[in-house]
Design a protein around this motif. Sequence first.
Motif, PDB file in Angstrom:
ATOM      1  N   PHE A  26       0.803  -1.226   0.000  1.00 21.85           N
ATOM      2  CA  PHE A  26       0.000   0.000   0.000  1.00 21.85           C
ATOM      3  C   PHE A  26       0.840   1.282   0.000  1.00 21.85           C
ATOM      4  O   PHE A  26       0.278   2.376   0.003  1.00 21.85           O
ATOM      5  N   TYR A  27       2.152   1.156   0.041  1.00 20.97           N
ATOM      6  CA  TYR A  27       2.971   2.375   0.000  1.00 20.97           C
ATOM      7  C   TYR A  27       4.282   2.117  -0.729  1.00 20.97           C
ATOM      8  O   TYR A  27       4.717   0.978  -0.901  1.00 20.97           O
ATOM      9  N   GLU A  28       4.878   3.209  -1.190  1.00 16.11           N
ATOM     10  CA  GLU A  28       6.174   3.176  -1.866  1.00 16.11           C
ATOM     11  C   GLU A  28       7.083   4.214  -1.226  1.00 16.11           C
ATOM     12  O   GLU A  28       6.610   5.163  -0.580  1.00 16.11           O
ATOM     13  N   VAL A  29       8.367   4.047  -1.395  1.00 17.34           N
ATOM     14  CA  VAL A  29       9.355   4.964  -0.812  1.00 17.34           C
ATOM     15  C   VAL A  29      10.159   5.589  -1.944  1.00 17.34           C
ATOM     16  O   VAL A  29      10.774   4.875  -2.746  1.00 17.34           O
ATOM     17  N   VAL A  30      10.151   6.915  -2.022  1.00 15.27           N
ATOM     18  CA  VAL A  30      10.937   7.635  -3.022  1.00 15.27           C
ATOM     19  C   VAL A  30      11.961   8.484  -2.280  1.00 15.27           C
ATOM     20  O   VAL A  30      11.597   9.350  -1.477  1.00 15.27           O
ATOM     21  N   ILE A  31      13.237   8.241  -2.540  1.00 23.29           N
ATOM     22  CA  ILE A  31      14.320   8.942  -1.852  1.00 23.29           C
ATOM     23  C   ILE A  31      15.039   9.839  -2.849  1.00 23.29           C
ATOM     24  O   ILE A  31      15.522   9.365  -3.887  1.00 23.29           O
ATOM     25  N   VAL A  32      15.109  11.142  -2.548  1.00 23.53           N
ATOM     26  CA  VAL A  32      15.858  12.090  -3.370  1.00 23.53           C
ATOM     27  C   VAL A  32      16.958  12.668  -2.504  1.00 23.53           C
ATOM     28  O   VAL A  32      16.693  13.256  -1.460  1.00 23.53           O
ATOM     29  N   LYS A  33      18.210  12.511  -2.919  1.00 24.82           N
ATOM     30  CA  LYS A  33      19.345  12.964  -2.117  1.00 24.82           C
ATOM     31  C   LYS A  33      20.437  13.514  -3.023  1.00 24.82           C
ATOM     32  O   LYS A  33      20.461  13.236  -4.230  1.00 24.82           O
ATOM     33  N   ASN A  34      21.335  14.299  -2.435  1.00 25.96           N
ATOM     34  CA  ASN A  34      22.412  14.915  -3.212  1.00 25.96           C
ATOM     35  C   ASN A  34      23.757  14.238  -2.970  1.00 25.96           C
ATOM     36  O   ASN A  34      24.805  14.850  -3.091  1.00 25.96           O
ATOM     37  N   ASP A  92      15.500  13.787   6.289  1.00 24.07           N
ATOM     38  CA  ASP A  92      16.505  12.752   6.512  1.00 24.07           C
ATOM     39  C   ASP A  92      16.956  12.632   7.966  1.00 24.07           C
ATOM     40  O   ASP A  92      17.605  11.646   8.332  1.00 24.07           O
ATOM     41  N   ASP A  93      16.611  13.598   8.809  1.00 25.64           N
ATOM     42  CA  ASP A  93      17.014  13.506  10.216  1.00 25.64           C
ATOM     43  C   ASP A  93      15.826  13.254  11.151  1.00 25.64           C
ATOM     44  O   ASP A  93      15.959  13.315  12.366  1.00 25.64           O
ATOM     45  N   ASP A  94      14.660  12.953  10.600  1.00 17.54           N
ATOM     46  CA  ASP A  94      13.476  12.623  11.398  1.00 17.54           C
ATOM     47  C   ASP A  94      13.123  11.145  11.225  1.00 17.54           C
ATOM     48  O   ASP A  94      13.705  10.443  10.393  1.00 17.54           O
ATOM     49  N   LEU A  95      12.132  10.693  11.988  1.00 18.88           N
ATOM     50  CA  LEU A  95      11.718   9.291  11.941  1.00 18.88           C
ATOM     51  C   LEU A  95      10.199   9.178  12.026  1.00 18.88           C
ATOM     52  O   LEU A  95       9.548  10.010  12.660  1.00 18.88           O
ATOM     53  N   PHE A  96       9.650   8.141  11.390  1.00 17.97           N
ATOM     54  CA  PHE A  96       8.234   7.819  11.538  1.00 17.97           C
ATOM     55  C   PHE A  96       8.065   6.768  12.626  1.00 17.97           C
ATOM     56  O   PHE A  96       8.897   5.863  12.759  1.00 17.97           O
ATOM     57  N   LEU A  97       6.978   6.855  13.402  1.00 16.49           N
ATOM     58  CA  LEU A  97       6.600   5.739  14.251  1.00 16.49           C
ATOM     59  C   LEU A  97       6.022   4.645  13.353  1.00 16.49           C
ATOM     60  O   LEU A  97       5.556   4.930  12.234  1.00 16.49           O
ATOM     61  N   SER A  98       6.023   3.426  13.823  1.00 18.89           N
ATOM     62  CA  SER A  98       5.665   2.287  12.974  1.00 18.89           C
ATOM     63  C   SER A  98       4.219   2.320  12.472  1.00 18.89           C
ATOM     64  O   SER A  98       3.899   1.735  11.444  1.00 18.89           O
ATOM     65  N   ASN A  99       3.317   3.012  13.180  1.00 19.64           N
ATOM     66  CA  ASN A  99       1.904   3.051  12.769  1.00 19.64           C
ATOM     67  C   ASN A  99       1.546   4.310  11.974  1.00 19.64           C
ATOM     68  O   ASN A  99       0.372   4.542  11.675  1.00 19.64           O
TER      69      ASN A  99
END
Length: 301
Positions: free
Chosen positions: A10-18, A64-71
């Motif tokens: 149900f979700y995808e991860v898109v990472i944009v970095k330099n 990039d310096d934060d976090l999601f809780l698992s839910n």
Amino acid sequence: MLDQTLDAHFYEVVIVKNFNMDLSSYILENGPIIRNIFADVNVGEAINIAINNSSGKVLSFLDDDDLFLSNKLEYVMNRFNCNPNLVYFHNSNIAFYKNVESAANIDIEKSHKTINLRRFYKSKELKRFMRLSHRYKGGHNLSSISIRRDLVMDYKEELRTITAQTDGFFFFISLISRMEVEISNEKLSYYRRHSQSTSVFTLSKGNLTKLALECSKQLQTSRVLNERAGPILKRYIGGDIAYWSIRRSVFLNTRSQFSPLDLLAFPRPNLKTKMILISMLFVSIFSREIMLKLFEHLSAK
């Protein structure tokens, strides 16, 4: 991000970095789709690139310096699925400094009740509406924001020019839409506080130019929003423009193109913020040394 309770389909991860980084070890057989993109661009353009390479109907951002809780993602999906008129969702967060374990040692902001801002859109309720927005920090911290993709697509060209205050940008385009905006007391992310934050810093002569540049970026974002805002929000954004202009002038020790009287229309929660800025502006005209001491004293409180 990869330990979410929401099923990976149900979700995808898109990472944009330099910078270059091998993410192959994070790709799991039954995990979410991960797209890894290199782009050395400003933050608005980076988000634009991520959106172009995504397919979801709802966008959740993660610095990039934060976090999601698992839910986090499961909760967000449920909120948008049960309310088709909802275009913006902001969750509460837990602040920390060096690591998540240190969060227990920080005074976490008291939880507030969940509110929906749509009912405050009428002009006569503008002050109450803006005070609630500030009190509950509805436009603060990008990692606490989820927004419908269709709404952002209408502002893609403006987004590309944004170099700061992306969280405020998404908050205000949601208000401009006059659709439903929800600010929740549910703690779904960790927010890292550090010395580079615009709200946490140590003043010195050496970094005043840097702080002035940051104010210029914030000012540019407010001006972009002002172009698309209706008459009610223009009153607020106009005060925001005055706010950042005066702060920049204080740091540069120059005269602002706005009068301190412009701040009287600035709907901050109380008069204290207005008077601090007005005092700082006047003091900076006469004595830069006194201004620095005043600002450092007030910022420490």
